[in-house]
Motif scaffolding. Structure first.
Motif, PDB file in Angstrom:
ATOM      1  N   THR A  89      -1.051  18.763 -36.355  1.00 56.00           N
ATOM      2  CA  THR A  89      -2.059  18.609 -37.653  1.00 56.00           C
ATOM      3  C   THR A  89      -1.483  18.718 -38.853  1.00 56.00           C
ATOM      4  O   THR A  89      -2.439  18.940 -39.885  1.00 56.00           O
ATOM      5  CB  THR A  89      -3.531  19.459 -37.385  1.00 56.00           C
ATOM      6  OG1 THR A  89      -3.116  20.785 -36.931  1.00 56.00           O
ATOM      7  CG2 THR A  89      -4.411  18.993 -36.096  1.00 56.00           C
ATOM      8  N   ARG A 125      -3.906  13.210 -31.211  1.00 57.58           N
ATOM      9  CA  ARG A 125      -3.367  13.141 -32.628  1.00 57.58           C
ATOM     10  C   ARG A 125      -2.707  11.799 -32.743  1.00 57.58           C
ATOM     11  O   ARG A 125      -1.695  11.521 -32.151  1.00 57.58           O
ATOM     12  CB  ARG A 125      -2.442  14.212 -32.799  1.00 57.58           C
ATOM     13  CG  ARG A 125      -2.768  15.578 -32.381  1.00 57.58           C
ATOM     14  CD  ARG A 125      -4.167  16.152 -33.228  1.00 57.58           C
ATOM     15  NE  ARG A 125      -4.331  17.554 -32.903  1.00 57.58           N
ATOM     16  CZ  ARG A 125      -5.127  18.018 -32.056  1.00 57.58           C
ATOM     17  NH1 ARG A 125      -5.835  17.268 -31.291  1.00 57.58           N
ATOM     18  NH2 ARG A 125      -5.324  19.351 -31.933  1.00 57.58           N
ATOM     19  N   VAL A 134      -7.398  13.101 -35.845  1.00 57.77           N
ATOM     20  CA  VAL A 134      -7.750  14.205 -34.708  1.00 57.77           C
ATOM     21  C   VAL A 134      -8.720  13.811 -33.769  1.00 57.77           C
ATOM     22  O   VAL A 134     -10.019  13.618 -34.543  1.00 57.77           O
ATOM     23  CB  VAL A 134      -8.013  15.514 -35.546  1.00 57.77           C
ATOM     24  CG1 VAL A 134      -8.175  16.654 -34.234  1.00 57.77           C
ATOM     25  CG2 VAL A 134      -7.168  16.006 -36.298  1.00 57.77           C
ATOM     26  N   SER A 142     -12.073  16.788 -39.723  1.00 59.13           N
ATOM     27  CA  SER A 142     -11.734  17.259 -38.574  1.00 59.13           C
ATOM     28  C   SER A 142     -12.082  19.090 -38.656  1.00 59.13           C
ATOM     29  O   SER A 142     -12.329  19.495 -39.922  1.00 59.13           O
ATOM     30  CB  SER A 142     -10.413  17.605 -37.837  1.00 59.13           C
ATOM     31  OG  SER A 142      -9.625  18.141 -38.417  1.00 59.13           O
ATOM     32  N   SER A 155      -6.154  13.447 -45.485  1.00 60.41           N
ATOM     33  CA  SER A 155      -5.525  12.857 -44.359  1.00 60.41           C
ATOM     34  C   SER A 155      -4.246  11.870 -44.483  1.00 60.41           C
ATOM     35  O   SER A 155      -3.710  11.424 -43.435  1.00 60.41           O
ATOM     36  CB  SER A 155      -6.605  12.176 -43.728  1.00 60.41           C
ATOM     37  OG  SER A 155      -7.884  12.697 -43.296  1.00 60.41           O
ATOM     38  N   ASN A 407      -5.497  24.851 -30.793  1.00 58.61           N
ATOM     39  CA  ASN A 407      -6.476  23.394 -30.683  1.00 58.61           C
ATOM     40  C   ASN A 407      -6.139  22.747 -29.042  1.00 58.61           C
ATOM     41  O   ASN A 407      -6.841  21.667 -28.894  1.00 58.61           O
ATOM     42  CB  ASN A 407      -6.021  22.541 -31.704  1.00 58.61           C
ATOM     43  CG  ASN A 407      -6.553  22.912 -33.121  1.00 58.61           C
ATOM     44  OD1 ASN A 407      -7.537  23.206 -33.406  1.00 58.61           O
ATOM     45  ND2 ASN A 407      -5.590  23.271 -34.148  1.00 58.61           N
TER      46      ASN A 407
END
Length: 426
Positions: A89, A125, A134, A142, A155, A407
């Motif tokens: 991420t 991802r 995501v 997200s 993003s 995650n």
């Protein structure tokens, strides 16, 4: 053959995530906890070495210094290519640390170009037109937008990385990647001529990462999440083999230590509680009041370990986390929890735990340091990005441990991971 690939990971769970993908692609991998002291490690029986740092959220200057020490060690060990691994991420602040570390490694290696892609399709991802998704939503929509240390509200990775570097950042988009390794190479040449120092690379499938892996064979440095690791081992002729992931049979009690505040880990804690598993909740405010919370957790665990996995957790919803941080401070709250869970992990091993799941990057770093682990042999994958590992304890026992990114993993991860270890080592 010696070490082919030398990897620098900015946190401990990310390191095992990367190592897991390399093992799945046929490389034998050892993960080292921080940079070894000179002479501390002899010849390593591995094809790739991953050095796990705790540098994701440290000051940028500290992250750069640690990464350069890791680079020096890996080059002295004979690594032919360097892989800087960050989160899928793209966890960072506007000041870094991804950009500053990337530029420092480029300068040290004397290279004018590298690639960057956090894509890991197996875990949802993907990067499209330079934007990180995501699952089905943009990164900025997200749960990462609420991360207490590195909230991700943009993003557009070209923009995010560009804000952290002096070098211009470009894009290798999906149409080029889909055309294959030669097309990617041509795009790299064109970007270099334009003075671009780093390029975000689109990837929406594993096939994209395999094509990219072939294209970057000659680059001294690549930067990515763990996904690109599936495309690199073939450059040295490696193929998937179960032997690369072989570990000893497990023994001892089972436990979970969780400090992650991610949505996925919150769900895993709820699932464990719904299943009736014994669990002890660590309250940061009670720690701050001077209570011996670690001792209480260990007394609870001692009474339940014989009956199956025990969970010790400090995992809360975002609002609850913000409340604690507001009363104690962000850094202070995190430090209190990490050190308490590290003490708990030490005590659990003292109680005979030899199968340990640790959830959360910062928590994992604190735990492995508290346990004095210096290296991990990477074993079979539990869920995408999460392998079991084996480490030697003083006295000769083997500790099976998994360091899970907050995650990652399905809802029943805590319970299913132990069953998986038994099957894979049978």
């Amino acid at each position: 053959m010696g070490i082919r690939l030398g990897c620098i990971a900015d946190d401990f769970t990310g390191a095992t995530d990367l190592a897991n993908n390399l093992v799945r692609a046929g490389m034998r991998v050892i993960q080292l906890i921080d940079v070894p002291r000179a002479g501390a490690e002899g010849p390593l029986d591995a094809d790739a070495v991953v050095i796990a740092l705790k540098s994701r959220t440290t000051p940028a200057s500290d992250a750069v210094e640690a990464s350069l020490r890791a680079l020096e060690w890996l080059r002295s060990a004979g690594a032919e290519q360097i892989y800087f691994k960050y989160c899928s991420t793209f966890d960072s602040t506007r000041a870094g640390n991804i950009g500053p570390v990337t530029e420092a490694l480029m300068d040290a290696l004397g290279t004018d170009f590298t690639v960057a892609t956090p894509a890991f399709p197996d875990n949802g991802r993907t990067v499209f037109k330079g934007h990180l998704f995501v699952g089905d939503v943009l990164l900025s929509e997200s749960g990462m937008r609420h991360h207490p240390l590195t909230p991700m509200t943009d993003s557009n990775l070209v923009s995010v990385l560009g804000a952290q570097t002096a070098r211009p950042v470009g894009l290798i988009d999906h149409t080029v990647v889909a055309a294959g390794a030669d097309a990617i190479g041509e795009r790299v040449d064109a970007l270099r001529k334009e003075g671009i120092g780093a390029a975000i690379v689109d990837a929406v499938s594993n096939d994209d990462l395999v094509r990219l892996g072939a294209a970057v064979k000659g680059l001294p440095l690549v930067t990515a999440g763990s996904g690109l690791a599936i495309g690199l081992p073939a450059n040295w002729g490696f193929e998937p083999s179960p032997a690369a992931a072989r570990l000893p049979r497990p023994t001892g009690h089972q436990a979970v230590v969780s400090g992650s505040v991610s949505r996925a880990t919150n769900g895993q804690v709820r699932e464990f509680l719904r299943g009736g598993g014994p669990a002890f909740s660590v309250d940061p405010l009670r720690i701050a009041d001077g209570e011996d919370v670690a001792g209480q957790a260990l007394a609870f665990a001692a009474a339940h370990l014989a009956d199956g996995p025990v969970l010790v957790y400090s995992t809360e919803a975002p609002d609850a986390v913000k409340n604690v941080q507001g009363r104690l401070g962000v850094a202070e709250a995190g430090e209190l929890v990490e050190q308490t869970l590290a003490r708990v992990a030490q005590g659990l091993v003292g109680l005979g735990v030899r199968q340990l799941v640790v959830a959360g990057g910062e928590t994992s770093g604190a735990v492995v340091q508290a346990l004095g682990l210096t290296g991990l042999r990477i074993g079979p994958q539990i869920d995408p990005g999460v392998p079991w590992c084996a480490a030697a304890l003083p006295g000769g026992d083997t500790l099976h441990i998994t360091l899970k990114s907050g995650n990652f993993g399905g809802p029943d991860f805590f319970a299913s991971s132990f069953a998986h270890l038994g099957r894979e080592t049978a």
